[in-house]
Design an enzyme around this catalytic site. Structure first.
Site, PDB file in Angstrom:
ATOM      1  N   CYS A   2       0.843  -1.192   0.000  1.00  0.00           N
ATOM      2  CA  CYS A   2       0.000   0.000   0.000  1.00  0.00           C
ATOM      3  C   CYS A   2       0.883   1.248   0.000  1.00  0.00           C
ATOM      4  O   CYS A   2       2.079   1.191   0.265  1.00  0.00           O
ATOM      5  CB  CYS A   2      -0.861   0.021   1.250  1.00  0.00           C
ATOM      6  N   ARG A  27       3.616   1.007  -7.581  1.00  0.00           N
ATOM      7  CA  ARG A  27       3.687  -0.045  -6.571  1.00  0.00           C
ATOM      8  C   ARG A  27       2.552  -1.049  -6.721  1.00  0.00           C
ATOM      9  O   ARG A  27       2.607  -2.126  -6.129  1.00  0.00           O
ATOM     10  CB  ARG A  27       3.594   0.561  -5.159  1.00  0.00           C
ATOM     11  N   TRP A  74      -3.264  -2.201  -1.277  1.00  0.00           N
ATOM     12  CA  TRP A  74      -3.021  -3.490  -1.928  1.00  0.00           C
ATOM     13  C   TRP A  74      -3.483  -4.511  -0.908  1.00  0.00           C
ATOM     14  O   TRP A  74      -2.842  -4.720   0.114  1.00  0.00           O
ATOM     15  CB  TRP A  74      -1.539  -3.653  -2.263  1.00  0.00           C
ATOM     16  N   ASN A 100      -0.435   0.795   6.296  1.00  0.00           N
ATOM     17  CA  ASN A 100       0.278  -0.226   5.521  1.00  0.00           C
ATOM     18  C   ASN A 100       0.710  -1.286   6.507  1.00  0.00           C
ATOM     19  O   ASN A 100       1.201  -0.951   7.587  1.00  0.00           O
ATOM     20  CB  ASN A 100       1.559   0.342   4.903  1.00  0.00           C
ATOM     21  N   GLY A 101       0.612  -2.557   6.129  1.00  0.00           N
ATOM     22  CA  GLY A 101       1.096  -3.624   7.004  1.00  0.00           C
ATOM     23  C   GLY A 101      -0.022  -4.555   7.408  1.00  0.00           C
ATOM     24  O   GLY A 101      -1.110  -4.547   6.825  1.00  0.00           O
ATOM     25  N   GLU A 481      13.902 -23.876 -11.440  1.00  0.00           N
ATOM     26  CA  GLU A 481      13.585 -22.457 -11.279  1.00  0.00           C
ATOM     27  C   GLU A 481      14.803 -21.588 -11.627  1.00  0.00           C
ATOM     28  O   GLU A 481      14.669 -20.537 -12.264  1.00  0.00           O
ATOM     29  CB  GLU A 481      13.094 -22.190  -9.845  1.00  0.00           C
ATOM     30  N   LYS A 485      14.744 -18.818 -14.571  1.00  0.00           N
ATOM     31  CA  LYS A 485      15.086 -17.398 -14.335  1.00  0.00           C
ATOM     32  C   LYS A 485      16.126 -16.943 -15.350  1.00  0.00           C
ATOM     33  O   LYS A 485      16.017 -15.880 -15.918  1.00  0.00           O
ATOM     34  CB  LYS A 485      15.665 -17.186 -12.927  1.00  0.00           C
ATOM     35  N   HIS A 504      22.029 -39.597 -18.412  1.00  0.00           N
ATOM     36  CA  HIS A 504      21.103 -40.185 -19.382  1.00  0.00           C
ATOM     37  C   HIS A 504      20.903 -39.297 -20.603  1.00  0.00           C
ATOM     38  O   HIS A 504      19.951 -39.507 -21.350  1.00  0.00           O
ATOM     39  CB  HIS A 504      19.756 -40.481 -18.713  1.00  0.00           C
TER      40      HIS A 504
HETATM   41  O1  M6R Z   1       0.718 -15.570 -11.788  1.00  0.00           O
HETATM   42  P1  M6R Z   1       1.133 -16.986 -11.850  1.00  0.00           P
HETATM   43  O2  M6R Z   1       1.949 -17.435 -10.700  1.00  0.00           O
HETATM   44  O3  M6R Z   1      -0.042 -17.919 -12.065  1.00  0.00           O
HETATM   45  O4  M6R Z   1       2.034 -17.083 -13.155  1.00  0.00           O
HETATM   46  C1  M6R Z   1       2.541 -18.304 -13.602  1.00  0.00           C
HETATM   47  C2  M6R Z   1       3.628 -18.090 -14.628  1.00  0.00           C
HETATM   48  O5  M6R Z   1       3.128 -17.414 -15.751  1.00  0.00           O
HETATM   49  C3  M6R Z   1       4.815 -17.307 -14.050  1.00  0.00           C
HETATM   50  O6  M6R Z   1       5.347 -17.933 -12.918  1.00  0.00           O
HETATM   51  C4  M6R Z   1       5.912 -17.167 -15.118  1.00  0.00           C
HETATM   52  O7  M6R Z   1       6.497 -18.409 -15.377  1.00  0.00           O
HETATM   53  C5  M6R Z   1       6.972 -16.156 -14.663  1.00  0.00           C
HETATM   54  N1  M6R Z   1       7.425 -15.387 -15.780  1.00  0.00           N
HETATM   55  C6  M6R Z   1       8.155 -16.797 -14.037  1.00  0.00           C
HETATM   56  O8  M6R Z   1       9.161 -15.909 -13.716  1.00  0.00           O
END
Ligand code: M6R
Length: 608
Positions: A2, A27, A74, A100-101, A481, A485, A504
């Site tokens: 927020c 934000r 938010w 906020n919080g 992950e 990224k 494999h």
């Molecule tokens: O909002 P969501 O968590 O449902 O989104 C899922 C994916 O679209 C989202 O995690 C996407 O893979 C990101 N770009 C990952 O960094």
């Protein structure tokens, strides 16, 4: 998160407050409102949705007055409606607050206030603060706020005004940023310097536990014990764009660095230390219903799917419930085995991902009970599931998900604890997990303090065209992950595999140009990971390792070794992912990529 802004001075407040709120739009928010003190009392105007909606309401009906507070919300408690929007007022309607919080003991305070005749209009924790201060008010707002805060647990940035004191604004901070803007004969409070930069660059940053009392002649900082604290006035030198990103160059970096705080917010109010369990009222299920679950399906996309895989590991390991993780995009096209005895959990940062939503519809059609672990309050998935848990990670602006991932893993840990303690998990084991969770934010801070080491690593590897990420057990999803990224923001081809799968197929790719990232904290298969590293080394591959101990093997075999603090094995993903997020960021930066808005990607994928 927020946004808070407050004004006291000679000018009309409403326009200044709306301008300040506009500055904090980046934000993210779901409703907005303001309260102006004038001869008529406290006039409150609020609207759900965008700031434009608030401006429309103000057209031709702008309250006049030179003292006021404004807020963009938010949602964390209660849907993003006009009623739940801030400011909230006390029983008399003469005291208004913005917040906020999260107030942790709001439930207990509200019950006690209701018992004393208070009637609440909203579902928010914030309204409780207004009523509490109103009850304690005896002609001195500052003292009423100080007295009320002694009874409040949780995190807050607050600003109060009272119709009976048209020359006073009282603000307080604990765990949520707040600063005082010192202008020429006028004073501001704001959660974010961007809200007041147009008017002054002189600010006083409040620390936790401090209050600010603003009048037309000046301001005073105090805390709950002493009524004066001498604080320096700082000059802001950043430009507006930098301030919007909290001083960081990109939202992604800001969000990576926010993780200690976002995780604290996810966990806040849920941990039952004595019982070694978690309080998760949002599940909307009795102990008996929870005990009857004999199968769980978790469905999600992208990063959320990776956190689901970690959830699978935790739930099977600790709660001994069979779990299947399904790509949401596949779920409804493969006649899934789901019935009324299956619990289907959807994980989504945005709560709007079309595939995940469709999977939830399919699960409901088949009679399953559905839960959501969602970040955006009031989003479609959050509204359509039978129960769940909000992540409370704050708005995530960078397209690459970072803080939502760690909050998802933390939320899954809470759900696991709740289910596992009803089954086989002993109290001591439960307590150990809670103790571990409580340490994680500080441990992440320790890692973030060493971001420069990862930056130096990125200098060595940013020109690579491929990368392999390998992990085992609960850290296999972290390998996935980490690879996601890197590829989504730097456009380097990267793949994640369980480490032992390398032989494999992927092993064919390894040569002296191939960086291989091993996620290898000491666990039961550590010795096997060391053998996998030997295999990479034997083929000239360059080894980067994320470990919790740099033993002789790691010293001998790795080109770069990053040591994370030690935690329980199930909690390691919350730490091992941090250097990998930083690595992707710094590599993408060196390659000149648009980190916050990578090509072809959208933050919320609302199409199939
Ligand atoms: O909002 P969501 O968590 O449902 O989104 C899922 C994916 O679209 C989202 O995690 C996407 O893979 C990101 N770009 C990952 O960094």
């Amino acid at each position: 998160m927020c946004g808070i802004v407050g004004y006291i001075g000679p000018r009309q407040a409403a326009g200044l407050l709306v301008d300040g709120l506009r500055r904090m739009e980046y934000r993210g928010y779901d409703s907005a409102g303001l309260a102006i003190v004038n001869g008529h009392g406290v006039e409150v105007v609020k609207a759900a949705g965008k700031l434009d909606n608030l401006e429309q309401r103000l057209q031709g009906a702008t309250p006049t007055g030179t003292l006021g507070i404004g807020h963009t919300r938010w949602a964390t408690h209660g849907a993003p409606t006009t009623t739940n929007a801030h400011p909230h007022t006390d029983q008399s309607g003469r005291i208004a607050v913005i917040h906020n919080g999260i107030i942790e003991n709001a439930g207990a305070l509200r019950k006690a206030l209701e018992g004393r005749g208070h009637v609440f209009k909203s579902e928010t924790d914030t309204e409780v603060l207004a009523h509490l201060v109103g009850e304690l008010y005896a002609g001195n707002l500052e003292e009423a706020v100080a007295a009320a805060l002694r009874d409040v647990d949780g995190a807050y940035g607050l600003a109060f005004v009272s119709a009976d004191e048209p020359g006073v604004l009282v603000a307080a901070r604990k765990g949520s940023p707040l600063l005082v803007g010192v202008g020429d004969g006028e004073f501001f409070v704001a959660s974010d310097a961007s809200a007041l930069l147009e008017h002054t660059r002189s600010v006083v940053y409040l620390d936790d536990g401090e209050m600010a009392v603003l009048s037309r002649d000046g301001y005073r900082i105090r805390n709950l014990e002493t009524d004066f604290i001498d604080k320096p006035v700082n000059q802001i030198e950043w430009d507006l764009a930098t301030i919007e990103r909290g001083g960081f160059d990109h939202f992604m970096l800001k969000e990576i660095f926010e993780q200690p705080e976002s995780l604290e917010n996810t966990l806040r109010g849920h941990l039952l230390d004595d019982e070694g369990s978690a309080r998760v009222h949002g599940l909307n299920m009795t102990d008996d219903e929870l005990k009857q679950i004999n199968r769980i399906v978790i469905t999600a996309c992208g990063t959320s799917w990776h956190s689901a895989l970690i959830g699978e590991y935790m739930l099977e390991e600790l709660a001994r419930i069979p779990v299947e993780v399904e790509y949401a995009s596949e779920f409804r096209y493969r006649n899934p085995v789901v019935d009324e005895k299956t619990l289907v959990i959807a994980i989504s940062q945005s709560g709007e991902t079309a595939d995940t939503l469709a999977a939830i519809h399919e699960a409901k059609l088949r009679g399953a009970r559905t839960l959501g672990l969602v970040n955006v309050v009031g989003s479609t998935i959050a509204r359509e599931v039978d129960g769940g848990l909000y992540l409370r990670a704050g708005p995530e602006v960078g397209v690459a998900s970072t803080k939502a991932f760690t909050s998802q893993v933390a939320a899954l840990t809470l759900v696991t604890l709740r289910l596992a303690r009803l089954r086989n998990l002993g109290i001591m084991q439960g307590r150990a997990i809670i103790e571990g969770l409580r340490k994680i934010p500080a441990q992440i801070r320790q890692i973030l303090d060493r971001a420069h080491e990862i930056e130096a690593l990125a200098d060595q590897f940013w020109q690579s065209n491929n990368a392999l990420y390998l992990g085992r057990g609960v850290n296999f999803p972290v390998a996935l992950e980490g690879a996601l990224k890197l590829k989504e923001i730097s456009y380097i081809h990267a793949e994640g595999y369980p480490a032992a799968e390398m032989k494999h197929g992927p092993i064919a790719l390894i040569d002296e140009n191939m960086p291989v990232v091993f996620i290898a904290p000491k666990d039961t298969v550590y010795g096997k990971i060391v053998s996998n590293i030997e295999e990479v080394k034997a083929r000239g591959g360059r080894v980067i390792a994320i470990v919790n101990e740099r033993d002789a093997d790691m010293a001998r075999l790795t080109d770069f070794c990053f040591v994370i603090p030690t935690t329980l094995n199930v909690l390691t993903p919350l730490l091992t992912i941090i250097p990998l997020q930083l690595f992707s960021y710094y590599v993408a930066l060196r390659r000149g990529c648009n980190v916050d808005q990578p090509r072809n990607l959208a933050k919320s994928v609302t199409v199939e």
